[in-house]
Design a protein around this motif. Structure first.
Motif, PDB file in Angstrom:
ATOM      1  N   LYS A 336       0.839  -1.258   0.089  1.00 48.91           N
ATOM      2  CA  LYS A 336      -0.099  -0.179   0.224  1.00 48.91           C
ATOM      3  C   LYS A 336       0.967   1.152  -0.087  1.00 48.91           C
ATOM      4  N   ASP A 337       2.024   1.278  -0.731  1.00 50.84           N
ATOM      5  CA  ASP A 337       2.852   2.423  -0.852  1.00 50.84           C
ATOM      6  C   ASP A 337       2.319   3.323  -1.753  1.00 50.84           C
ATOM      7  N   THR A 338       2.574   4.601  -1.655  1.00 48.45           N
ATOM      8  CA  THR A 338       1.907   5.674  -2.765  1.00 48.45           C
ATOM      9  C   THR A 338       2.883   5.682  -3.851  1.00 48.45           C
ATOM     10  N   LEU A 339       2.131   5.968  -4.889  1.00 46.77           N
ATOM     11  CA  LEU A 339       2.843   6.102  -6.100  1.00 46.77           C
ATOM     12  C   LEU A 339       4.024   6.970  -5.996  1.00 46.77           C
ATOM     13  N   GLY A 340       4.030   7.886  -5.372  1.00 38.58           N
ATOM     14  CA  GLY A 340       5.155   8.999  -5.574  1.00 38.58           C
ATOM     15  C   GLY A 340       6.206   8.304  -4.707  1.00 38.58           C
ATOM     16  N   SER A 341       6.279   7.394  -3.696  1.00 43.57           N
ATOM     17  CA  SER A 341       7.242   6.863  -3.241  1.00 43.57           C
ATOM     18  C   SER A 341       7.760   5.730  -4.045  1.00 43.57           C
ATOM     19  N   ASP A 353      14.479   9.706 -14.910  1.00 42.10           N
ATOM     20  CA  ASP A 353      13.611  10.908 -14.144  1.00 42.10           C
ATOM     21  C   ASP A 353      12.004  10.373 -14.235  1.00 42.10           C
ATOM     22  N   THR A 354      11.354  11.200 -13.440  1.00 43.41           N
ATOM     23  CA  THR A 354       9.784  10.986 -13.382  1.00 43.41           C
ATOM     24  C   THR A 354       9.020  12.206 -13.294  1.00 43.41           C
ATOM     25  N   ASP A 355       7.795  11.941 -14.101  1.00 44.72           N
ATOM     26  CA  ASP A 355       6.930  13.040 -14.370  1.00 44.72           C
ATOM     27  C   ASP A 355       5.625  12.345 -14.052  1.00 44.72           C
ATOM     28  N   CYS A 356       5.108  13.001 -12.851  1.00 51.07           N
ATOM     29  CA  CYS A 356       3.671  12.453 -12.328  1.00 51.07           C
ATOM     30  C   CYS A 356       2.852  13.649 -11.580  1.00 51.07           C
ATOM     31  N   PRO A 357       1.724  13.683 -12.038  1.00 50.81           N
ATOM     32  CA  PRO A 357       0.778  14.773 -11.490  1.00 50.81           C
ATOM     33  C   PRO A 357       0.738  14.490  -9.880  1.00 50.81           C
ATOM     34  N   GLN A 358       0.722  15.562  -9.266  1.00 46.98           N
ATOM     35  CA  GLN A 358       0.525  15.641  -7.732  1.00 46.98           C
ATOM     36  C   GLN A 358      -0.389  14.612  -7.434  1.00 46.98           C
ATOM     37  N   HIS A 359      -1.646  14.837  -7.881  1.00 45.79           N
ATOM     38  CA  HIS A 359      -2.636  14.014  -7.337  1.00 45.79           C
ATOM     39  C   HIS A 359      -2.720  12.485  -7.557  1.00 45.79           C
ATOM     40  N   LEU A 360      -1.980  12.264  -8.483  1.00 49.52           N
ATOM     41  CA  LEU A 360      -1.510  10.907  -8.911  1.00 49.52           C
ATOM     42  C   LEU A 360      -0.690  10.178  -8.005  1.00 49.52           C
ATOM     43  N   GLN A 361       0.107  10.897  -7.564  1.00 48.03           N
ATOM     44  CA  GLN A 361       1.232  10.501  -6.585  1.00 48.03           C
ATOM     45  C   GLN A 361       0.675   9.761  -5.297  1.00 48.03           C
ATOM     46  N   GLN A 362      -0.759  10.019  -4.776  1.00 52.03           N
ATOM     47  CA  GLN A 362      -1.131   9.567  -3.997  1.00 52.03           C
ATOM     48  C   GLN A 362      -1.868   8.296  -3.933  1.00 52.03           C
ATOM     49  N   LYS A 363      -1.982   7.775  -5.154  1.00 48.84           N
ATOM     50  CA  LYS A 363      -2.437   6.449  -5.160  1.00 48.84           C
ATOM     51  C   LYS A 363      -1.737   5.389  -4.722  1.00 48.84           C
ATOM     52  N   MET A 381       3.300  -3.888 -15.057  1.00 51.32           N
ATOM     53  CA  MET A 381       2.526  -4.549 -14.015  1.00 51.32           C
ATOM     54  C   MET A 381       1.781  -3.404 -13.225  1.00 51.32           C
ATOM     55  N   ILE A 382       2.309  -2.220 -12.939  1.00 49.92           N
ATOM     56  CA  ILE A 382       1.768  -1.078 -12.268  1.00 49.92           C
ATOM     57  C   ILE A 382       0.503  -0.792 -13.122  1.00 49.92           C
ATOM     58  N   ALA A 383       0.906  -0.293 -14.541  1.00 48.42           N
ATOM     59  CA  ALA A 383      -0.467   0.213 -15.043  1.00 48.42           C
ATOM     60  C   ALA A 383      -1.388  -0.791 -15.622  1.00 48.42           C
ATOM     61  N   SER A 384      -1.265  -1.995 -15.292  1.00 44.29           N
ATOM     62  CA  SER A 384      -2.206  -2.993 -15.551  1.00 44.29           C
ATOM     63  C   SER A 384      -3.311  -3.009 -14.702  1.00 44.29           C
TER      64      SER A 384
END
Length: 401
Positions: A336-341, A353-363, A381-384
């Motif tokens: 249950k780790d955040t996507l940001g982590s 490097d990574t590019d991810c909107p802030q609100h998605l990082q909380q998933k 795996m993750i995107a599936s």
């Protein structure tokens, strides 16, 4: 067993060894300690799988059953290979490991591999795969000179008065001292880049494993009153007991990072002190440590299985220690780790490097990913999960809805 042998057995457990490594395994698998190591790893995987499976719905259980049958079929084919008897007897461990790992990936959190085939068409593949990190680091000697350890031949690196430094065949730096006096206040340091990791045996026999973008600075000969090292990033320590010439106890071992000090005598623990993480996290596996916050002076003593989290103050939590040191065993374990982590870990290990909107990082996501997989496999795996879309452009990982 040394770290190279443990890594080799982990590859065997997951069916990811080369033909050359197969020959080494024939000898290694005859040793009793190899069987003990495999049994321990199997117990860990089985416990996680059972915990995850308890929360799985019927559809996922059916899918796990299909996976199990598929694995049995693959193992049956492998068993037809002409292997030594002892090696054939251990195929059972590999079979169950594959099942347990598969089930763990199928259940819990956002359930990796759910709708996997459907989601693959949404991924943008690149022509050149981004490969995982490897054993590489820079060694800085006391005179300021530097050596690339991945480019340095095995054998003696430095042979000066009082101290010998060797690079072993399994990619480890080993210090040894003799009774001759060494230069006072002489320090060395090892630093790993993004996409690098390394192992080192310090002059007192203590061992340290450096994760990506980490460093360790240490004297080439420890004092009789204290053994002090400085670190950045993430380092796992196995501290050797060193009898004191002054007292009846052992010489204290102190690990210093930017925000804290850890005082130990002999123990196993992990320190995550990356500057971009919200906490400095210390996880105790064995023994006892005292964690001291530099800013506030607050101190706590940890017991095995506990983790201290330091920001403005220190908090203690119980922890699944295997999750915290999975990187050392060649795995990412997300619970249950955040996507940001997760993206921070992937950035360090795959040098992207990574590019991810802030609100998605909380998933949040759960699953087990092996660190020797190409990045493309991991993001598939993750995107599936169909929660996000991921693509690679050059050395940039881009996340979107």
């Amino acid at each position: 067993m040394n770290q190279y042998e443990r890594d080799l057995l982990s590859k065997y457990l997951h069916g990811q060894y080369s033909d050359q490594e197969r020959e080494e395994l024939k000898t290694l698998l005859e040793r009793p300690e190899a069987k003990i190591f495999l049994d321990e790893q199997m117990s860990i995987l089985e416990a996680r799988a059972e915990k995850a499976a308890a929360n799985a719905d019927q559809k996922l259980k059916e899918k796990a059953g299909r996976l199990k049958n598929s694995v049995f079929g693959r193992i049956a084919d492998l068993k037809r290979e002409r292997q030594p008897k002892k090696m054939r007897n251990l195929w059972k461990l590999s079979r169950y490991a594959a099942i347990f790992i598969g089930m763990a990936l199928l259940v819990g959190g956002y359930r990796f591999f759910s709708h996997y085939e459907k989601k693959k068409q949404d991924l943008v593949l690149q022509e050149t795969e981004i490969l995982p990190g490897s054993d590489k680091a820079i060694l800085t000697l006391s005179d300021g000179s530097t050596l690339s350890l991945s480019d340095t031949d095995n054998g003696m690196i430095m042979d000066e008065t009082g101290v010998n430094v060797q690079k072993t065949a399994n990619g480890e730096i080993v210090y040894s001292t003799n009774n001759e006096p060494s230069s006072p206040e002489a320090y060395n340091s090892v630093e790993t880049p993004r996409g690098g990791q390394y192992r080192i045996t310090l002059p007192d026999g203590s061992k340290a494993w450096l994760n990506a973008t980490s460093s360790l600075t240490y004297p080439v000969r420890f004092k009789d009153t204290e053994r002090r090292v400085r670190m950045t990033g993430e380092v796992y320590f196995e501290v050797a007991k060193l009898p004191s010439k002054i007292t009846n106890g052992n010489v204290p071992f102190v690990v210093e990072s930017s925000k804290q000090e850890i005082q130990v005598l002999g123990t196993h623990f992990n320190v995550n002190a990356y500057p971009d993480e919200p906490f400095t996290a210390t996880t105790l596996i064995e023994g006892s440590v005292k964690v001291l916050a530099k800013a506030s002076g607050q101190s706590v003593r940890l017991r095995p299985g506990q983790i201290s989290l330091l920001d403005e103050r220190i908090r203690i939590q119980s922890s699944d220690v295997m999750e915290k040191i999975a990187w050392k065993e060649g795995q990412f374990i997300f619970n249950k780790d955040t996507l940001g982590s997760i993206l921070k870990q992937l950035s360090r290990w795959y040098d992207v490097d990574t590019d991810c909107p802030q609100h998605l990082q909380q998933k949040r996501f759960s699953g087990i990913v092996f660190r020797n997989m190409p990045l493309q496999t991991v993001i598939e795996m993750i995107a599936s999960t169909q929660e996000i879309k991921m693509k690679i452009e050059g050395r940039r990982l881009i996340v979107s809805e």
